[in-house]
Design an enzyme around this catalytic site. Structure first.
Site, PDB file in Angstrom:
ATOM      1  N   HIS A   1      20.241   0.243 -18.667  1.00 28.76           N
ATOM      2  CA  HIS A   1      18.944   0.256 -19.353  1.00 28.76           C
ATOM      3  C   HIS A   1      19.182   0.092 -20.942  1.00 28.76           C
ATOM      4  O   HIS A   1      19.042   1.087 -21.680  1.00 28.76           O
ATOM      5  CB  HIS A   1      18.073   1.633 -19.049  1.00 28.76           C
ATOM      6  CG  HIS A   1      16.861   1.130 -19.490  1.00 28.76           C
ATOM      7  ND1 HIS A   1      15.617   2.100 -19.077  1.00 28.76           N
ATOM      8  CD2 HIS A   1      15.976   0.600 -20.287  1.00 28.76           C
ATOM      9  CE1 HIS A   1      14.284   1.896 -19.532  1.00 28.76           C
ATOM     10  NE2 HIS A   1      14.861   0.978 -20.601  1.00 28.76           N
TER      11      HIS A   1
ATOM     12  N   HIS B   1      18.090  -2.839 -23.878  1.00 28.72           N
ATOM     13  CA  HIS B   1      17.215  -4.054 -24.415  1.00 28.72           C
ATOM     14  C   HIS B   1      18.169  -4.701 -25.464  1.00 28.72           C
ATOM     15  O   HIS B   1      18.296  -4.172 -26.633  1.00 28.72           O
ATOM     16  CB  HIS B   1      15.926  -4.247 -24.997  1.00 28.72           C
ATOM     17  CG  HIS B   1      15.116  -3.511 -23.976  1.00 28.72           C
ATOM     18  ND1 HIS B   1      14.205  -4.000 -22.967  1.00 28.72           N
ATOM     19  CD2 HIS B   1      14.983  -1.817 -23.449  1.00 28.72           C
ATOM     20  CE1 HIS B   1      13.398  -3.006 -22.114  1.00 28.72           C
ATOM     21  NE2 HIS B   1      13.914  -1.917 -22.421  1.00 28.72           N
TER      22      HIS B   1
ATOM     23  N   HIS C   1      10.442  -1.373 -15.667  1.00 25.81           N
ATOM     24  CA  HIS C   1       9.985  -0.230 -16.197  1.00 25.81           C
ATOM     25  C   HIS C   1       8.662   0.554 -15.549  1.00 25.81           C
ATOM     26  O   HIS C   1       7.969  -0.561 -15.171  1.00 25.81           O
ATOM     27  CB  HIS C   1       9.427  -0.399 -17.645  1.00 25.81           C
ATOM     28  CG  HIS C   1      10.451  -0.813 -18.546  1.00 25.81           C
ATOM     29  ND1 HIS C   1      11.715  -1.563 -18.461  1.00 25.81           N
ATOM     30  CD2 HIS C   1      11.017  -0.144 -19.771  1.00 25.81           C
ATOM     31  CE1 HIS C   1      12.414  -1.546 -19.251  1.00 25.81           C
ATOM     32  NE2 HIS C   1      12.184  -0.724 -20.034  1.00 25.81           N
TER      33      HIS C   1
ATOM     34  N   GLU D   1       7.197   5.472 -17.422  1.00 27.70           N
ATOM     35  CA  GLU D   1       7.535   5.783 -18.885  1.00 27.70           C
ATOM     36  C   GLU D   1       6.421   6.652 -19.519  1.00 27.70           C
ATOM     37  O   GLU D   1       6.203   7.698 -19.598  1.00 27.70           O
ATOM     38  CB  GLU D   1       7.908   4.662 -19.702  1.00 27.70           C
ATOM     39  CG  GLU D   1       8.328   4.946 -21.009  1.00 27.70           C
ATOM     40  CD  GLU D   1       8.702   3.610 -21.914  1.00 27.70           C
ATOM     41  OE1 GLU D   1       8.269   2.315 -21.175  1.00 27.70           O
ATOM     42  OE2 GLU D   1       9.537   3.890 -22.871  1.00 27.70           O
TER      43      GLU D   1
ATOM     44  N   ASP E   1      18.170   2.352 -23.992  1.00 27.67           N
ATOM     45  CA  ASP E   1      16.869   1.852 -24.384  1.00 27.67           C
ATOM     46  C   ASP E   1      16.946   0.716 -25.432  1.00 27.67           C
ATOM     47  O   ASP E   1      17.058  -0.271 -25.174  1.00 27.67           O
ATOM     48  CB  ASP E   1      15.683   2.744 -24.264  1.00 27.67           C
ATOM     49  CG  ASP E   1      14.436   2.348 -23.916  1.00 27.67           C
ATOM     50  OD1 ASP E   1      14.393   0.954 -23.222  1.00 27.67           O
ATOM     51  OD2 ASP E   1      13.367   2.608 -23.783  1.00 27.67           O
ATOM     52  N   ASP E   2      16.672   1.280 -26.734  1.00 29.18           N
ATOM     53  CA  ASP E   2      16.711   0.507 -27.955  1.00 29.18           C
ATOM     54  C   ASP E   2      17.515   1.490 -28.976  1.00 29.18           C
ATOM     55  O   ASP E   2      16.789   2.061 -29.813  1.00 29.18           O
ATOM     56  CB  ASP E   2      15.145   0.111 -28.331  1.00 29.18           C
ATOM     57  CG  ASP E   2      14.370  -0.438 -27.270  1.00 29.18           C
ATOM     58  OD1 ASP E   2      14.579  -1.931 -27.005  1.00 29.18           O
ATOM     59  OD2 ASP E   2      13.792   0.021 -26.482  1.00 29.18           O
TER      60      ASP E   2
HETATM   61  N1  ADE Z   1      11.053  -2.967 -24.405  1.00 31.53           N
HETATM   62  C1  ADE Z   1      11.900  -2.604 -25.293  1.00 31.53           C
HETATM   63  N2  ADE Z   1      11.893  -0.958 -24.950  1.00 31.53           N
HETATM   64  C2  ADE Z   1      10.952  -0.778 -24.176  1.00 31.53           C
HETATM   65  C3  ADE Z   1      10.520   0.297 -23.756  1.00 31.53           C
HETATM   66  N3  ADE Z   1      11.224   1.583 -23.918  1.00 31.53           N
HETATM   67  N4  ADE Z   1       9.463   0.285 -22.878  1.00 31.53           N
HETATM   68  C4  ADE Z   1       8.837  -0.598 -22.434  1.00 31.53           C
HETATM   69  N5  ADE Z   1       9.073  -2.039 -23.066  1.00 31.53           N
HETATM   70  C5  ADE Z   1      10.056  -2.147 -23.927  1.00 31.53           C
HETATM   71 ZN    ZN Z   2      13.373  -0.080 -21.767  1.00 34.22          ZN
END
Ligand code: ADE
Ligand code: ZN
Length: 333
Positions: A9, A11, A189, A192, A270-271
């Site tokens: 997971h 991006h 996703h 969340e 994630d990011d």
């Molecule tokens: N795009 C990038 N990070 C995300 C996240 N945590 N939730 C939904 N879309 C995303």
């Molecule tokens: Zn994500």
């Protein structure tokens, strides 16, 4: 020896570090609303998912060429190797780049080339997953999916991301049917910020193979029972959950509850450029907060490998390395 893990997971666009954003902006002649590193960094204080996405999408303006996608992918792989990542299933958002006039060939080609180069340099195997925006019409996702398949772009699966509340998975049923019918893997996703019902829809209507995040499943005991029975993978991103205020603090994160319930949880980033760390930092945060034993850390690592789209014998080989890590307690291999 580092604990070997699969990153499922992540991006690609979320690995764009502030320094790289400003360098690419200068290189590509792009003007951002925050011209200095200091001003840019001031934006990294999020109140929810949307407040992060607004910044994240604005910063993407700096990505223009195939070489840019190549460069950021390789930079990510270099950092991932240091975190112990042995296999990555990388997300990218095709709509974010198409709407800026960049061709699918440049995006997918640049990323794939770098993934192959990274496999040789860092030994990290890979899959590539195109995530569709749930805030955009399903017709847009469908058109791009048809193009990806018709033109033979090299992707292994599709996902669903972006703003969750108000955009239930049910909207994307046909898109996911089409993807599965064409042999693509499917993930989404769900849970969340959105309610447990969105997780149920992702399972029943999109027939996903993994749920990304999924932490709100705990609000529905029947759903938890089902997720445990099916051993449905949940790709949990602790630092993201704290920074996007899905949970108040790491102490409030439900990871331990999820593990104790028998859910198939793995840890991801994630990011990472936005949320304060890569996979190693996410592991360090939960190990510190929940005093995870080495056996528990090994469970999380094995879950990540078993939840991946790797084939056998690659899965067993990596799991054997986790066992080796566990048996090497205290000793440097
Ligand atoms: N795009 C990038 N990070 C995300 C996240 N945590 N939730 C939904 N879309 C995303
Ligand atoms: Zn994500």
């Amino acid at each position: 020896m580092k604990l070997p893990v699969a990153e499922l997971h992540i991006h690609l666009e979320g690995t764009l570090e502030p320094e790289a954003i400003l360098r690419l902006a200068a290189q590509n002649g792009v003007t951002l609303p925050w011209p200095s590193l200091e001003q840019l960094r001031e934006q990294y204080d999020f109140s929810n998912l949307q407040s992060f996405l607004d910044l994240f999408y604005t910063n993407l303006a700096v990505l223009r060429t195939r070489a840019d996608f190549h460069e950021i992918t390789l930079a990510y792989l270099r950092r991932a190797e240091a975190a112990g990542v042995r296999h990555v299933e990388l997300f990218f958002d095709p709509q974010a780049h198409l709407e800026r006039g960049i061709g699918l060939g440049e995006v997918v080609g640049g990323i794939r080339e770098a993934l192959h180069e990274g496999e040789k340099r860092f030994g990290i195997t890979h899959k590539l997953i195109a995530c569709f925006w749930r805030h955009a019409p399903a017709a847009s996702a469908m058109e791009i999916l048809r193009t990806l398949i018709a033109e033979g772009h090299d992707v292994d699966g599709i996902g669903l991301d972006s703003s969750e509340l108000g955009y239930p998975p049910a909207l994307f049923r046909e898109v996911f049917d089409y993807a599965r019918d064409h042999g693509l893997h499917v993930v989404a996703h769900a849970g969340e910020e959105g309610p447990p019902e969105y997780i149920v829809q992702a399972l029943d209507l999109l027939k996903v193979e993994r749920i990304d995040h999924g932490i709100r499943c705990l609000e529905d005991p029947t759903l938890v029972e089902r997720l445990v029975a099916e051993q449905m993978p949940l790709t949990v991103c602790p630092l993201s959950n704290v920074r996007l205020r899905t949970v108040d603090t790491m102490a409030d994160h439900p990871l331990r509850q999820m593990l104790e319930a028998g859910l198939k949880v793995s840890i991801h980033s994630d990011d990472p450029a936005y949320f304060g760390g890569y996979l190693d930092a996410n592991f360090a945060a939960v190990i510190g907060q929940f005093e995870l034993s080495r056996e528990e850390q090994a469970v999380l690592a094995r879950n990540s490998i078993e939840s991946s789209f790797l084939e056998e014998p690659a899965k067993s080989r990596l799991c054997a390395e986790v066992d080796l890590w566990l048996s090497a307690e205290g000793r440097d291999l």
